[in-house]
Structures are given as C-alpha cells and as structure tokens.
Design a protein around this motif. Structure first.
Motif, PDB file in Angstrom:
ATOM      1  N   THR A 166       0.828  -1.201   0.000  1.00 28.31           N
ATOM      2  CA  THR A 166       0.000   0.000   0.000  1.00 28.31           C
ATOM      3  C   THR A 166       0.864   1.254   0.000  1.00 28.31           C
ATOM      4  OG1 THR A 166      -1.735  -1.148   1.195  1.00 28.31           O
ATOM      5  CG2 THR A 166      -1.786   1.257   1.258  1.00 28.31           C
ATOM      6  N   VAL A 167       0.554   2.148  -0.912  1.00 25.75           N
ATOM      7  CA  VAL A 167       1.223   3.450  -0.962  1.00 25.75           C
ATOM      8  C   VAL A 167       0.330   4.423  -0.211  1.00 25.75           C
ATOM      9  CG1 VAL A 167       2.060   5.300  -2.447  1.00 25.75           C
ATOM     10  CG2 VAL A 167       2.301   2.920  -3.169  1.00 25.75           C
ATOM     11  N   SER A 168       0.872   5.053   0.810  1.00 25.34           N
ATOM     12  CA  SER A 168       0.091   5.968   1.640  1.00 25.34           C
ATOM     13  C   SER A 168       0.690   7.365   1.579  1.00 25.34           C
ATOM     14  CB  SER A 168       0.082   5.472   3.088  1.00 25.34           C
ATOM     15  OG  SER A 168      -0.576   6.399   3.916  1.00 25.34           O
ATOM     16  N   VAL A 169      -0.167   8.337   1.282  1.00 21.75           N
ATOM     17  CA  VAL A 169       0.239   9.742   1.259  1.00 21.75           C
ATOM     18  C   VAL A 169      -0.730  10.490   2.158  1.00 21.75           C
ATOM     19  CG1 VAL A 169       0.710  11.765  -0.161  1.00 21.75           C
ATOM     20  CG2 VAL A 169       0.955   9.477  -1.145  1.00 21.75           C
ATOM     21  N   ALA A 170      -0.273  10.870   3.345  1.00 23.00           N
ATOM     22  CA  ALA A 170      -1.116  11.559   4.323  1.00 23.00           C
ATOM     23  C   ALA A 170      -2.404  10.791   4.580  1.00 23.00           C
ATOM     24  CB  ALA A 170      -1.418  12.979   3.860  1.00 23.00           C
ATOM     25  N   GLY A 171      -2.315   9.474   4.590  1.00 26.69           N
ATOM     26  CA  GLY A 171      -3.497   8.648   4.822  1.00 26.69           C
ATOM     27  C   GLY A 171      -4.275   8.306   3.564  1.00 26.69           C
ATOM     28  N   PHE A 172      -3.986   8.983   2.456  1.00 33.97           N
ATOM     29  CA  PHE A 172      -4.649   8.690   1.177  1.00 33.97           C
ATOM     30  C   PHE A 172      -4.025   7.421   0.622  1.00 33.97           C
ATOM     31  CE2 PHE A 172      -4.631   9.131  -3.507  1.00 33.97           C
ATOM     32  CZ  PHE A 172      -5.995   9.178  -3.738  1.00 33.97           C
ATOM     33  N   THR A 173      -4.842   6.407   0.354  1.00 31.63           N
ATOM     34  CA  THR A 173      -4.336   5.123  -0.133  1.00 31.63           C
ATOM     35  C   THR A 173      -5.108   4.659  -1.361  1.00 31.63           C
ATOM     36  OG1 THR A 173      -5.771   3.937   1.403  1.00 31.63           O
ATOM     37  CG2 THR A 173      -3.501   4.347   2.123  1.00 31.63           C
ATOM     38  N   GLY A 174      -5.342   5.565  -2.289  1.00 33.75           N
ATOM     39  CA  GLY A 174      -6.027   5.189  -3.522  1.00 33.75           C
ATOM     40  C   GLY A 174      -5.245   4.123  -4.265  1.00 33.75           C
ATOM     41  N   VAL A 175      -5.778   3.661  -5.382  1.00 28.38           N
ATOM     42  CA  VAL A 175      -5.119   2.599  -6.145  1.00 28.38           C
ATOM     43  C   VAL A 175      -3.948   3.206  -6.915  1.00 28.38           C
ATOM     44  CG1 VAL A 175      -5.402   0.822  -7.886  1.00 28.38           C
ATOM     45  CG2 VAL A 175      -7.283   1.330  -6.325  1.00 28.38           C
ATOM     46  N   CYS A 176      -2.733   2.872  -6.468  1.00 30.32           N
ATOM     47  CA  CYS A 176      -1.519   3.435  -7.061  1.00 30.32           C
ATOM     48  C   CYS A 176      -1.081   2.570  -8.236  1.00 30.32           C
ATOM     49  CB  CYS A 176      -0.413   3.519  -6.019  1.00 30.32           C
ATOM     50  SG  CYS A 176       1.014   4.483  -6.558  1.00 30.32           S
ATOM     51  N   ARG A 177      -0.636   3.203  -9.315  1.00 31.72           N
ATOM     52  CA  ARG A 177      -0.218   2.508 -10.533  1.00 31.72           C
ATOM     53  C   ARG A 177       1.285   2.587 -10.770  1.00 31.72           C
ATOM     54  NH1 ARG A 177       0.399   3.851 -16.140  1.00 31.72           N
ATOM     55  NH2 ARG A 177      -0.149   2.041 -17.385  1.00 31.72           N
ATOM     56  N   ALA A 178       1.925   3.672 -10.330  1.00 32.91           N
ATOM     57  CA  ALA A 178       3.357   3.854 -10.600  1.00 32.91           C
ATOM     58  C   ALA A 178       3.957   4.771  -9.553  1.00 32.91           C
ATOM     59  CB  ALA A 178       3.568   4.443 -11.987  1.00 32.91           C
ATOM     60  N   LEU A 179       5.260   4.559  -9.314  1.00 29.90           N
ATOM     61  CA  LEU A 179       5.964   5.465  -8.406  1.00 29.90           C
ATOM     62  C   LEU A 179       7.403   5.629  -8.855  1.00 29.90           C
ATOM     63  CD1 LEU A 179       8.043   3.976  -6.155  1.00 29.90           C
ATOM     64  CD2 LEU A 179       5.865   3.132  -5.330  1.00 29.90           C
ATOM     65  N   GLU A 180       7.934   6.798  -8.537  1.00 28.79           N
ATOM     66  CA  GLU A 180       9.337   7.115  -8.787  1.00 28.79           C
ATOM     67  C   GLU A 180       9.873   7.801  -7.547  1.00 28.79           C
ATOM     68  OE1 GLU A 180       9.685   9.582 -12.277  1.00 28.79           O
ATOM     69  OE2 GLU A 180       8.438   8.226 -13.460  1.00 28.79           O
TER      70      GLU A 180
END
Length: 175
Positions: A50-64
């Motif tokens: 799970t990718v979490s940004v300030a508690g936001f955990t929407g469906v993540c597709r890519a990260l850098e």
C-alpha cells in the motif's frame, strides 16, 4: 539513487558510485568454490504494498523516487587515484506517484500550499522487502493524466527534513 516501478514492470533501482581507488581482481582460482546466485525472483509491481500519502491510499499505478546529493572526486597531480570525495549542496529527495482517479479526494486533500505530509510504501515482504518512509513531503498541485482508457492523477513531491525523524527519507530492510 533512483527507484522506479509501475504495476506491470520490474522494480528498477540504480546507484551512482564514486571510489578513491581500484583494485584489479585476481583470476578465478582452479578448484575454488563459489556461492550460487540467488534464486529469489525480482521484485515487480505486484510486490509493492500500500502506498500511503497523508493517509490517502487510492489505487496506485506507478511510483518514482530519486535521492540526489552532488558528489565529486578531487583529482590531484602525480597520482591516478582521487585524493578524496567531496559533496556539494544539499541532498534532494523527490518523487512522483500516479494513482487512478476514482474521485476528487486527492484534489481536496492535497490542494494545500506547502503542507507537509507523510509518504510511505513497501516493496516486497519479509527478508526480501524494504519499507520506504518520507516523514515530511510537500506535494505539488495534483495533475490529471490519461493513458489510453486510464484516467490518472499524478502527485509530485519534494521531501523536507523532519526534525522528529531526524531525516528526510528512510529505507528499512524488512525482516
């Protein structure tokens, strides 16, 4: 260091390395034994937790993720090796996260000027995994993006030094 992964690819990581000197390796010794290479599979998009940004955990597709700190060797007369390695400026931690747009919650949550937020994600599990934590990051204004039928939102960020965590980014090997 740079790290890049999307939902359908291998996790790609790269490091720039500087050294003061080099040593030429010796030839393989007859009769010597060597450890077999690891049979562990590469980490891929499916291994990202799970990718979490300030508690936001929407469906993540890519990260850098990129960690930069200018370094250079100090050359000298009379010797082919460097005298030392110096650093210039400050370390810079930046990145980009791409989520599927399901609603406007990301716009509402991140449309704040210069508000620090925590970002975390893991790649792999157990002894083959790593936890990435950025305790204080500034998110740019969310940007819409499309990729074929995919409607996406991109969050670009810059990490800031967090006095409580005493760092801007940490990577922990899972056990």
């Amino acid at each position: 260091m740079s790290l890049s992964v999307d939902a359908t690819s291998n996790c790609e990581v790269s490091f720039d390395i500087l050294g003061l000197d080099k040593t030429t390796a010796t030839a393989i010794i007859a009769g010597a034994t060597y450890v077999e290479p690891s049979s562990t599979l590469d980490l891929i998009g499916i291994d990202v937790g799970t990718v979490s940004v300030a508690g936001f955990t929407g469906v993540c597709r890519a990260l850098e993720l990129s960690v930069e700190h200018d370094r250079e060797t100090h050359d000298r007369f009379g010797n082919a090796t460097a005298a030392q390695i110096g650093t210039g400026g400050f370390r810079k931690v930046t990145g980009k996260l791409t989520f599927y747009r399901a609603d406007l919650s990301a716009d509402t949550l991140f449309d704040k000027s210069d508000a620090n937020v925590a970002i975390s994600f893991s790649i792999g599990t157990g002894v083959n995994g790593y936890q990435f934590s950025i305790p204080a990051a500034v998110i740019s204004t969310p940007a819409d993006e499309t990729d074929g039928s995919k409607t996406l939102i991109t969050l670009e960020f810059t990490a800031e030094f967090d006095t409580t965590a005493a760092t801007d980014v940490s990577v922990t090997k899972l056990v």
